[in-house]
Design an enzyme around this catalytic site. Structure first.
Site, PDB file in Angstrom:
ATOM      1  CG  ASN A   7     115.261 -60.266  48.388  1.00 55.74           C
ATOM      2  OD1 ASN A   7     114.725 -60.900  47.790  1.00 55.74           O
ATOM      3  ND2 ASN A   7     115.742 -60.379  49.863  1.00 55.74           N
ATOM      4  NE  ARG A  90     115.501 -64.691  47.672  1.00 55.49           N
ATOM      5  CZ  ARG A  90     114.170 -64.776  47.753  1.00 55.49           C
ATOM      6  NH1 ARG A  90     113.341 -63.885  47.773  1.00 55.49           N
ATOM      7  NH2 ARG A  90     113.481 -65.901  48.514  1.00 55.49           N
ATOM      8  CD  GLU A 385     116.522 -63.238  52.186  1.00 58.80           C
ATOM      9  OE1 GLU A 385     116.381 -64.202  51.456  1.00 58.80           O
ATOM     10  OE2 GLU A 385     115.562 -62.364  52.115  1.00 58.80           O
TER      11      GLU A 385
END
Length: 399
Positions: A7, A90, A385
């Site tokens: 991420n 991501r 996430e």
């Protein structure tokens, strides 16, 4: 299935090695303050916890450092990159090209590169993460999960701008929304938490993602119906280096009257504004510290930051026609009791009553910080996430 999640944010890299489908986190960590004189690195397993400060000039150096730790002879958790079956990335902006999770190939990378202008602080870091991961984890499938996907449910009345129609139909100019993996994750957890604690109505929730980048989402019946970020991740709330909402006339004034070029204005609004422009600091920890010491600029910036959030709470409560809960998440939302207090002060009309003692508790657990009499629930939910990305990666490969 072992999946590495990368991420890459505008100034940070969060990573996890997750064993799916059991959601077992084998290793996790992050690097923040990338590009500053001193970056912070963490690496955590069941038996090892490393925290150190060192210079990390850019995302490429940071990602290579993470890979070295994963395969370190003494503290590593894998012996070879061949153990990794997939790498989930991501990606902030998917534009109109991506509404679902996809397996990355050269065409996908080219499209992500084309979208850099819409997310100049993020898509370059996301793409760099993909390229470096392809080198390091050459045998793994590379998967992209897009921040914009969760917001595809925003209705046309909210996602269309009041500009000539062809800009939407031909050029796809619209509200896309961002931080979708975070808003999806915390909203789903909020609904489960509230129902488990006897709350019957969980249909109207506002999620507040506060980090170096900031955004809010109005969520009705589990779906995003409005969002503070738009065509690109620059408007809405005041952020670390981004201005948030600004009168468009200011841009024309900067160019036509003050002589700035368009590129200079873009750099100013993306990289030199927000909390940095107001205080000289982009990291909220520095701003809060200096505010406590009496720095008037820092005190005002914090007040402005909270004021903007409060305005959107009012706006989204109207859109939702009510409010069951607000959720604070991400680095600032989870850790800054000061910001949470500023936001929740003088919000009695919206049924928000903050429990001051609960608000001061620092914890990595999901928690309720409102008083027992508060009509609206106030939750702090650590975002993850990486788990959300891992679930989407696993489900894509499974099917």
């Amino acid at each position: 299935m072992k999946i590495v999640i990368i991420n890459s944010g505008s100034s940070s890299i969060k990573y996890q090695l997750i064993d799916m489908p059991v959601n077992e986190v084998i290793c996790s960590g992050m690097i923040d303050r990338i590009g500053l004189e001193s970056s912070n690195l963490s690496y955590v397993t069941d038996s090892v916890k490393i925290e150190e400060s060192l210079p990390i000039a850019n995302h490429k150096i940071g990602l290579k450092k993470i890979a070295q730790l994963l395969m370190d002879e003494k503290i590593g958790v894998i012996k070879s990159t061949k153990e990794i079956q997939a790498v989930g990335h991501r990606v902030v902006h998917g534009g109109s090209a991506f509404s679902n999770t996809v397996i990355i190939n050269e065409e996908i990378k080219a499209k992500i590169k084309q979208l850099i202008e819409l997310a100049p602080l993020h898509n370059p870091a996301n793409l760099e993460g993909i390229i470096v991961a392809e080198e390091i984890f050459a045998d793994a499938r590379q998967i992209a999960v897009f921040d914009t996907a969760f917001h595809q449910t925003i209705p046309v009345v909210a996602h269309k701008y009041a500009v000539p129609n062809f800009l939407l139909t031909e050029n796809k100019v619209r509200v896309y929304g961002f931080h979708g993996t975070s808003h999806k994750y915390v909203s789903e957890n909020a609904i489960q938490f509230l129902k488990a604690n006897g709350v019957e109505d969980t249909s109207k929730i506002i999620t507040i993602h506060l980090g170096n980048g900031c955004s809010m989402t109005a969520i009705k019946d589990g779906k995003s119906i409005d969002h503070t970020l738009g065509f690109g991740p620059m408007n809405g709330l005041i952020m670390g280096t981004r201005c948030g909402d600004v009168d468009q006339s200011v841009i024309f004034y900067l160019v036509k009257t003050l002589g700035y070029t368009v590129d200079e204005v873009n750099t100013m609004l993306q990289k030199q504004s927000g909390m940095l422009g107001l205080t000289g600091y982009s990291d909220l920890r520095d701003i809060e510290s200096n505010a406590e010491k009496g720095n008037a600029d820092c005190q005002l910036a914090l007040a402005m930051n909270a004021y903007r959030i409060k305005k959107f709470i009012g706006s989204y409560t109207a859109v939702l026609n009510g409010l069951d809960a607000i959720v604070f998440t991400a680095g600032i939302g989870e850790n800054s009791s000061y910001i949470r207090k500023l936001v929740c002060t003088d919000m009695d009309y919206f049924g928000l009553e903050l429990d001051q003692a609960k608000n001061e508790i620092r914890s990595k657990e999901m928690r309720e910080i409102n008083t027992p009499s508060s009509k609206t629930k106030i939750l702090v939910i650590p975002t993850n996430e990486e788990i959300e990305i891992a679930n989407q990666v696993y489900n894509l490969l499974l099917n």
